[in-house]
Scaffold this motif. Structure first.
Motif, PDB file in Angstrom:
ATOM      1  N   ASN A 198      -1.698   7.055  25.393  1.00 47.55           N
ATOM      2  CA  ASN A 198      -2.743   6.565  24.484  1.00 47.55           C
ATOM      3  C   ASN A 198      -2.112   5.678  23.409  1.00 47.55           C
ATOM      4  O   ASN A 198      -1.991   6.072  22.243  1.00 47.55           O
ATOM      5  N   PRO A 199      -1.680   4.495  23.789  1.00 42.17           N
ATOM      6  CA  PRO A 199      -1.009   3.590  22.842  1.00 42.17           C
ATOM      7  C   PRO A 199      -1.980   2.959  21.865  1.00 42.17           C
ATOM      8  O   PRO A 199      -3.201   3.141  21.960  1.00 42.17           O
ATOM      9  N   TYR A 200      -1.434   2.222  20.916  1.00 38.61           N
ATOM     10  CA  TYR A 200      -2.263   1.463  19.988  1.00 38.61           C
ATOM     11  C   TYR A 200      -3.058   0.417  20.769  1.00 38.61           C
ATOM     12  O   TYR A 200      -2.803   0.177  21.956  1.00 38.61           O
ATOM     13  N   PHE A 204      -6.721  -5.642  21.043  1.00 42.15           N
ATOM     14  CA  PHE A 204      -7.761  -5.032  21.878  1.00 42.15           C
ATOM     15  C   PHE A 204      -7.482  -5.145  23.376  1.00 42.15           C
ATOM     16  O   PHE A 204      -8.403  -5.139  24.191  1.00 42.15           O
ATOM     17  N   ILE A 205      -6.217  -5.256  23.730  1.00 40.70           N
ATOM     18  CA  ILE A 205      -5.876  -5.480  25.143  1.00 40.70           C
ATOM     19  C   ILE A 205      -5.817  -4.195  25.961  1.00 40.70           C
ATOM     20  O   ILE A 205      -5.734  -4.250  27.190  1.00 40.70           O
ATOM     21  N   ASN A 206      -5.886  -3.034  25.294  1.00 37.40           N
ATOM     22  CA  ASN A 206      -5.845  -1.769  26.034  1.00 37.40           C
ATOM     23  C   ASN A 206      -7.230  -1.180  26.273  1.00 37.40           C
ATOM     24  O   ASN A 206      -7.368  -0.130  26.897  1.00 37.40           O
ATOM     25  N   GLY A 207      -8.247  -1.867  25.745  1.00 36.34           N
ATOM     26  CA  GLY A 207      -9.616  -1.436  26.005  1.00 36.34           C
ATOM     27  C   GLY A 207     -10.044  -0.157  25.345  1.00 36.34           C
ATOM     28  O   GLY A 207     -11.054   0.445  25.739  1.00 36.34           O
ATOM     29  N   VAL A 208      -9.314   0.285  24.317  1.00 40.01           N
ATOM     30  CA  VAL A 208      -9.646   1.539  23.639  1.00 40.01           C
ATOM     31  C   VAL A 208     -10.847   1.368  22.701  1.00 40.01           C
ATOM     32  O   VAL A 208     -11.712   2.239  22.613  1.00 40.01           O
ATOM     33  N   ASN A 209     -10.897   0.235  22.001  1.00 43.99           N
ATOM     34  CA  ASN A 209     -11.931   0.023  20.990  1.00 43.99           C
ATOM     35  C   ASN A 209     -13.243  -0.522  21.549  1.00 43.99           C
ATOM     36  O   ASN A 209     -14.265  -0.492  20.874  1.00 43.99           O
ATOM     37  N   SER A 214     -14.509   1.121  32.396  1.00 42.34           N
ATOM     38  CA  SER A 214     -14.427   2.571  32.477  1.00 42.34           C
ATOM     39  C   SER A 214     -13.016   3.011  32.101  1.00 42.34           C
ATOM     40  O   SER A 214     -12.095   2.192  32.029  1.00 42.34           O
ATOM     41  N   GLU A 215     -12.854   4.303  31.874  1.00 46.84           N
ATOM     42  CA  GLU A 215     -11.570   4.849  31.454  1.00 46.84           C
ATOM     43  C   GLU A 215     -10.440   4.479  32.412  1.00 46.84           C
ATOM     44  O   GLU A 215      -9.355   4.071  31.978  1.00 46.84           O
ATOM     45  N   GLU A 216     -10.706   4.566  33.705  1.00 46.32           N
ATOM     46  CA  GLU A 216      -9.651   4.284  34.680  1.00 46.32           C
ATOM     47  C   GLU A 216      -9.372   2.793  34.852  1.00 46.32           C
ATOM     48  O   GLU A 216      -8.318   2.408  35.365  1.00 46.32           O
ATOM     49  N   ASN A 217     -10.312   1.957  34.390  1.00 46.13           N
ATOM     50  CA  ASN A 217     -10.135   0.505  34.554  1.00 46.13           C
ATOM     51  C   ASN A 217      -9.925  -0.232  33.231  1.00 46.13           C
ATOM     52  O   ASN A 217      -9.947  -1.459  33.193  1.00 46.13           O
ATOM     53  N   LEU A 220      -7.786  -3.365  32.490  1.00 39.98           N
ATOM     54  CA  LEU A 220      -8.238  -4.714  32.842  1.00 39.98           C
ATOM     55  C   LEU A 220      -8.628  -5.515  31.599  1.00 39.98           C
ATOM     56  O   LEU A 220      -8.830  -6.722  31.672  1.00 39.98           O
ATOM     57  N   MET A 221      -8.733  -4.829  30.469  1.00 41.10           N
ATOM     58  CA  MET A 221      -9.145  -5.484  29.231  1.00 41.10           C
ATOM     59  C   MET A 221      -8.195  -6.609  28.847  1.00 41.10           C
ATOM     60  O   MET A 221      -8.615  -7.607  28.257  1.00 41.10           O
ATOM     61  N   ILE A 222      -6.943  -6.479  29.185  1.00 43.84           N
ATOM     62  CA  ILE A 222      -5.962  -7.500  28.833  1.00 43.84           C
ATOM     63  C   ILE A 222      -6.316  -8.833  29.495  1.00 43.84           C
ATOM     64  O   ILE A 222      -6.147  -9.899  28.906  1.00 43.84           O
ATOM     65  N   PHE A 223      -6.851  -8.768  30.708  1.00 43.41           N
ATOM     66  CA  PHE A 223      -7.257  -9.979  31.418  1.00 43.41           C
ATOM     67  C   PHE A 223      -8.555 -10.543  30.826  1.00 43.41           C
ATOM     68  O   PHE A 223      -8.739 -11.761  30.775  1.00 43.41           O
ATOM     69  N   ALA A 224      -9.431  -9.640  30.378  1.00 40.97           N
ATOM     70  CA  ALA A 224     -10.679 -10.074  29.750  1.00 40.97           C
ATOM     71  C   ALA A 224     -10.404 -10.796  28.439  1.00 40.97           C
ATOM     72  O   ALA A 224     -11.016 -11.821  28.136  1.00 40.97           O
ATOM     73  N   VAL A 225      -9.465 -10.253  27.652  1.00 45.62           N
ATOM     74  CA  VAL A 225      -9.090 -10.883  26.384  1.00 45.62           C
ATOM     75  C   VAL A 225      -8.470 -12.261  26.640  1.00 45.62           C
ATOM     76  O   VAL A 225      -8.820 -13.244  25.970  1.00 45.62           O
TER      77      VAL A 225
END
Length: 258
Positions: A198-200, A204-209, A214-217, A220-225
């Protein structure tokens, strides 16, 4: 003295602010007005004055950012690590400063501007729940919006005074800047975390915020950003290209008429 300062910088101030609330629009109106006034004033000045003025704006921006770390212990009880320069917006002031005061980085000035303008515009238009329960007139809200507002003022003024020009042929520089910011954020997310599962979530590249995936995907947020910033920067470059092309066409018509 301590209690007075804690009360002064506390979040317990009048006004409720959230995305698209009345106070949000009031702050946006002030920022837009500042952009317009600054641009109008600078357009009447010589290129040298414009250059010096924009440099001063960036110095003010850096001061607003740096001084916040000395106030945080009073306003938030401790230093907020989320405000370290690993987000697109917080890194923007540093990158812009390098591009303006380091000749070796000057060629990336347009790219850094486009990425910075994308970041601050997204934040100002939709700050989501970034303010939490802080009052609209609290230090946290004023400082945050002042920082992003000054950043936008610089970007708009630099573009409209033609101090910085976006050349579509050099759009690839924007891609380099985006990849650089994402890379730095990626390293920081894990370097500052004691729980690698559970990194920082800087940049917003880890999709936490944001619950886009979904949790398992969520990785992919890094590609969306990357895609979002690349597209927005491309739009800024495209608009600049169309404006310049239209100007050249008008000049050619006037020359033929003349």
């Amino acid at each position: 003295m301590y209690e007075f300062l804690v009360n002064l910088f506390s979040d317990d101030k009048p006004g409720h602010i959230e995305a698209f609330s009345l106070w949000h629009f009031i702050y946006l109106a002030i920022i837009i007005a500042a952009c317009v006034v600054t641009t109008i004033v600078l357009k009447k000045k010589s290129p040298e004055v414009v250059e010096n003025s924009l440099n001063k704006i960036i110095i003010v921006l850096l001061c607003v950012y740096a001084l916040d770390f000395f106030v945080m212990p009073l306003s938030e009880g401790s230093v907020n690590t989320d405000k370290l320069p690993f987000h697109f917006c917080t890194m923007a002031s540093i990158l812009i400063a390098f591009s303006r005061f380091n000749p070796r980085i000057k060629r990336f000035r347009p790219a850094i501007l486009s990425v910075s303008m994308t970041a601050t515009t997204i934040y100002l238009v939709y700050p989501a729940s970034a303010f939490g329960d802080a009052g609209a007139l609290s230090y946290q809200v004023i400082q945050t919006l002042a920082y992003h507002g000054i950043l936008l003022v610089y970007c708009v003024a630099a573009l409209f005074t033609e101090n910085v020009k976006l050349d579509m042929k050099k759009y690839v520089h924007a891609i380099f800047v985006i990849l650089f910011v994402i890379s730095v954020a990626f390293i920081a997310n894990y370097a500052y975390s004691d729980d690698l599962a559970n990194p920082y979530d800087w940049a917003f590249i880890n999709g936490v915020n944001f619950n886009i995936f979904s949790e398992e995907n969520r990785r992919l947020m890094i590609f969306a950003v990357f895609a979002a910033f690349s597209l927005c920067s491309f739009i800024f470059y495209g608009i600049s290209y169309l404006v310049e092309k239209n100007r050249q066409n008008k000049m050619q018509v006037e020359e033929k008429i003349g």
